[in-house]
Design a protein around this motif. Structure first.
Motif, mmCIF file in Angstrom:
data_model
loop_
_atom_site.group_PDB
_atom_site.id
_atom_site.type_symbol
_atom_site.label_atom_id
_atom_site.label_comp_id
_atom_site.label_asym_id
_atom_site.label_seq_id
_atom_site.Cartn_x
_atom_site.Cartn_y
_atom_site.Cartn_z
ATOM 1 N N ASP A 144 -3.336 -18.062 0.291
ATOM 2 C CA ASP A 144 -3.153 -18.673 -1.023
ATOM 3 C C ASP A 144 -2.177 -17.904 -1.900
ATOM 4 N N HIS A 145 -1.834 -16.690 -1.481
ATOM 5 C CA HIS A 145 -0.945 -15.858 -2.290
ATOM 6 C C HIS A 145 0.476 -15.836 -1.753
ATOM 7 N N LEU A 146 0.639 -15.972 -0.442
ATOM 8 C CA LEU A 146 1.982 -15.953 0.129
ATOM 9 C C LEU A 146 2.790 -17.173 -0.283
ATOM 10 N N GLU A 160 0.864 -12.076 -6.743
ATOM 11 C CA GLU A 160 1.658 -10.885 -6.448
ATOM 12 C C GLU A 160 0.802 -9.624 -6.501
ATOM 13 N N LEU A 161 -0.129 -9.568 -7.427
ATOM 14 C CA LEU A 161 -1.028 -8.411 -7.500
ATOM 15 C C LEU A 161 -1.936 -8.352 -6.272
ATOM 16 N N ALA A 162 -2.396 -9.506 -5.806
ATOM 17 C CA ALA A 162 -3.252 -9.539 -4.612
ATOM 18 C C ALA A 162 -2.469 -9.055 -3.389
ATOM 19 N N ARG A 167 -1.202 -4.581 0.514
ATOM 20 C CA ARG A 167 -0.241 -3.632 1.081
ATOM 21 C C ARG A 167 -0.715 -2.192 0.892
ATOM 22 N N LYS A 168 -1.243 -1.896 -0.256
ATOM 23 C CA LYS A 168 -1.703 -0.528 -0.529
ATOM 24 C C LYS A 168 -2.911 -0.171 0.326
ATOM 25 N N PHE A 175 0.701 -5.483 6.596
ATOM 26 C CA PHE A 175 1.135 -6.602 5.746
ATOM 27 C C PHE A 175 2.194 -7.446 6.445
ATOM 28 N N GLN A 176 3.214 -6.792 7.004
ATOM 29 C CA GLN A 176 4.274 -7.546 7.654
ATOM 30 C C GLN A 176 3.746 -8.289 8.877
#
Length: 364
Positions: A144-146, A160-162, A167-168, A175-176
């Motif tokens: 839902d975020h991509l 974007e925050l999600a 990633r963190k 992530f990739q």
């Protein structure tokens, strides 16, 4: 010398799929055309075209593919046109041949999109659909975020925050891999591999049958791509279906610039359903497959333009000026229209094509 290659750029590159096809057809001597069920932006017919050079019964065959990822076809088409313009067919030996497959994904090429008319990433579409489809839990978490419902405002910022949080917590490789490895659940999402074989996949299978590729002793495939890696650099990527044995075969032919996801040297993560799965099933150790990946801009720009493209596909009634800007940004990411980039593409393509020809000759 400079004026000569600038002229070659002008003659080899095209502004549209239709002009690229015209150049290809004018130079190719014998072409078999495969019509797509899709149509172009103006309702035009679309085709994948295959041209054979050399001995029809040659046991050692090179294959140059353009537009597996549609909009990336400007680069691959230019390489094919340049190969024909350079008279390279005349250097083929008696037991050698070259097959040029132009616009494998003609819909994506004509519409300046990476996906096929079914909305799938062709380089994720070669899984065995009779078996359970690969899962991608990371993509499930980020779906839902991509490709968020909105591409500006608070909802977009929350997405974007999600993504930043994922990633963190999981690292950049995770992530990739989640984003790019391939997913088979979200048809409007990025890197969707499909619910079944695409028409372009069937086209490649038909081409293989029509030109009897399974019967050849050796088939070397160079599949041109853009959008990943340093600007203008052409990385020769092997893929996981061929494994380390396939990497070693490519290394022997193309030298130490060859990379492998198994070794962690590729700028690409390991992907599912890639075109090399087809070649591996068809020919096993009798083939060498490399993706000639030309870098453009930074990966985050690639993430932005793909997000916008998929959002636009879900929102066809978007503001026309915004839609036009989105299409232009995606086109520029995958086909930078600058002389320096195009000069690098022709130079590297010629080098790789020469290495392929030398490898075919030494095997013939």
């Amino acid at each position: 010398m400079r004026d000569e290659i600038l002229q070659d750029i002008s003659e080899s590159f095209s502004d549209t799929y239709f002009k690229a096809r015209q150049k290809f057809l004018e130079l190719a001597k014998s072409v078999k055309s495969y019509e797509s069920p899709a149509r172009g932006p103006g309702g035009e017919e679309l085709f994948t075209d295959a041209a054979w050079f050399g001995n029809p019964d040659g046991c050692h065959v090179g294959v140059l593919i353009s537009a597996t990822h549609g909009v990336e076809g400007y680069c691959g088409s230019a390489g094919q046109v340049d190969w024909m313009r350079g008279g390279n067919a005349s250097s083929l030996g008696p037991d050698q041949a070259m097959l040029l497959i132009h616009a494998l994904n003609p819909y994506g090429f004509a519409w300046n999109r990476r996906v096929t008319e079914e909305g799938c990433d062709l380089n994720r579409n070669f899984v065995d659909f009779s078996q359970p489809l690969p899962i991608n839990p990371g993509y499930d978490d980020l779906a839902d975020h991509l490709v968020p419902a909105l591409i500006s405002g608070p909802e977009f910022e929350a997405s974007e925050l999600a993504i930043e949080k994922f990633r963190k917590e999981n690292g950049e490789v995770a992530f990739q891999t989640a984003r790019k490895a391939g997913q088979y659940s979200y048809p409007h999402g990025v890197f969707f591999g499909g619910f079944g074989p695409s028409h372009s996949r069937f086209t490649l299978e038909r081409i293989s049958d029509d030109f009897s590729l399974k019967s050849r002793d050796q088939v070397v495939i160079v599949d041109a791509h853009t959008g990943l890696g340093p600007f203008g650099y052409g990385e020769l990527q092997t893929e996981q279906p061929s494994g380390l044995a396939g990497y070693e075969r490519a290394l022997a032919m193309f030298g130490r610039s060859v990379t492998s996801p198994d070794l962690g040297t590729s700028s690409s993560v390991a992907i599912r359903g890639c075109v090399d799965e087809f070649w591996q099933r068809l020919l096993d150790e009798r083939h060498i497959y490399v993706a000639l990946e030309f870098g453009t801009f930074d990966p985050e720009n690639g993430r932005r333009v793909l997000r916008e493209d998929h959002w636009l596909a879900k929102n066809p009634d978007a503001d026309p000026d915004l839609a036009r800007a989105i299409r232009l940004r995606l086109r520029e990411h995958y086909d930078p229209r600058s002389e320096d980039w195009r000069e690098m593409i022709l130079w590297r393509s010629r080098q790789v094509h020469r290495q392929m020809a030398e490898g075919l000759r030494s095997s013939g």
